[in-house]
Scaffold this motif. Structure first.
Motif, short mmCIF file in Angstrom:
data_model
loop_
_atom_site.label_atom_id
_atom_site.label_comp_id
_atom_site.label_asym_id
_atom_site.label_seq_id
_atom_site.Cartn_x
_atom_site.Cartn_y
_atom_site.Cartn_z
N PRO A 1 0.83 -1.22 0.00
CA PRO A 1 0.00 0.00 0.00
C PRO A 1 0.86 1.26 0.00
O PRO A 1 0.47 2.28 -0.54
CB PRO A 1 -0.83 -0.10 1.26
CG PRO A 1 -0.38 -1.30 1.99
CD PRO A 1 0.59 -2.05 1.14
N ASP A 2 2.05 1.20 0.60
CA ASP A 2 2.91 2.36 0.62
C ASP A 2 3.33 2.74 -0.79
O ASP A 2 3.30 3.91 -1.16
CB ASP A 2 4.15 2.09 1.48
CG ASP A 2 3.81 1.91 2.95
OD1 ASP A 2 2.79 2.48 3.37
OD2 ASP A 2 4.55 1.20 3.64
N LYS A 3 3.71 1.76 -1.57
CA LYS A 3 4.15 2.02 -2.93
C LYS A 3 2.97 2.54 -3.78
O LYS A 3 3.14 3.45 -4.58
CB LYS A 3 4.73 0.75 -3.55
CG LYS A 3 5.41 0.97 -4.87
CD LYS A 3 6.15 -0.28 -5.30
CE LYS A 3 6.91 -0.01 -6.58
NZ LYS A 3 7.70 -1.17 -6.99
N LYS A 4 1.80 1.97 -3.57
CA LYS A 4 0.62 2.44 -4.30
C LYS A 4 0.30 3.89 -3.96
O LYS A 4 -0.08 4.67 -4.82
CB LYS A 4 -0.58 1.54 -4.01
CG LYS A 4 -0.51 0.20 -4.68
CD LYS A 4 -1.75 -0.62 -4.37
CE LYS A 4 -1.69 -1.97 -5.04
NZ LYS A 4 -2.87 -2.79 -4.76
N GLU A 5 0.44 4.23 -2.69
CA GLU A 5 0.16 5.61 -2.25
C GLU A 5 1.18 6.57 -2.86
O GLU A 5 0.82 7.66 -3.31
CB GLU A 5 0.18 5.69 -0.72
CG GLU A 5 -0.21 7.04 -0.19
CD GLU A 5 -1.62 7.47 -0.53
OE1 GLU A 5 -1.85 8.68 -0.67
OE2 GLU A 5 -2.51 6.61 -0.67
N ILE A 6 2.45 6.17 -2.86
CA ILE A 6 3.50 7.00 -3.46
C ILE A 6 3.21 7.21 -4.94
O ILE A 6 3.32 8.32 -5.46
CB ILE A 6 4.89 6.37 -3.24
CG1 ILE A 6 5.25 6.41 -1.76
CG2 ILE A 6 5.95 7.07 -4.08
CD1 ILE A 6 6.47 5.57 -1.39
N LYS B 1 0.31 7.06 -6.45
CA LYS B 1 -0.87 7.92 -6.58
C LYS B 1 -0.50 9.39 -6.40
O LYS B 1 -0.92 10.25 -7.17
CB LYS B 1 -1.92 7.52 -5.54
CG LYS B 1 -3.16 8.37 -5.57
CD LYS B 1 -4.12 7.98 -4.46
CE LYS B 1 -5.25 8.97 -4.39
NZ LYS B 1 -5.70 9.21 -3.05
N GLU B 2 0.31 9.67 -5.38
CA GLU B 2 0.74 11.05 -5.13
C GLU B 2 1.58 11.58 -6.27
O GLU B 2 1.43 12.75 -6.68
CB GLU B 2 1.52 11.13 -3.82
CG GLU B 2 0.66 10.95 -2.59
CD GLU B 2 1.47 10.86 -1.31
OE1 GLU B 2 2.70 11.07 -1.34
OE2 GLU B 2 0.86 10.57 -0.26
#
Length: 108
Positions: free
Chosen positions: A8-13, A15-16
């Motif tokens: 999820p961290d990579k997905k959030e990065i 997305k940002e």
């Protein structure tokens, strides 16, 4: 420790960074619309390059995207100032944007 693609961290990065690259393109489109004369074509070319920037999770590329965002903001301010001084600032900023985009493209 590396990231798993489903992290999820990579997905959030990602997305940002996608939001940042889209903001960069929008801001440069506005600059291209308000520019006049010879610089308008250069800004349009910079906009075209920014528009096709691929979002990434690479730290160096994200830093360059933030730099592009700051430069695009500076360009908008310089164009709004107008006059000779504003035009000179805009020319210098476009040159810096071209260099930053070349650096960003090296991460692809």
């Amino acid at each position: 420790m590396g990231f798993c693609f489903s992290s999820p961290d990579k997905k959030e990065i990602l997305k940002e960074n996608r939001e940042l690259t889209e903001d960069n393109a929008r801001l440069l489109r506005v600059c291209a619309e308000i520019a006049e004369g010879d610089i308008k074509d250069r800004i349009a070319k910079v906009y075209d390059r920014a528009r096709y920037t691929v979002p990434t999770v690479t730290v160096g590329a994200i830093q360059v995207d933030k730099k592009i965002n700051a430069l695009a903001g500076d360009l908008k301010i310089a164009l709004c100032k107008g006059g000779d001084r504003g035009l000179l600032q805009a020319e210098e900023t476009v040159k810096n944007l071209e260099l930053a985009l070349a650096e960003r493209e090296s991460y692809n």
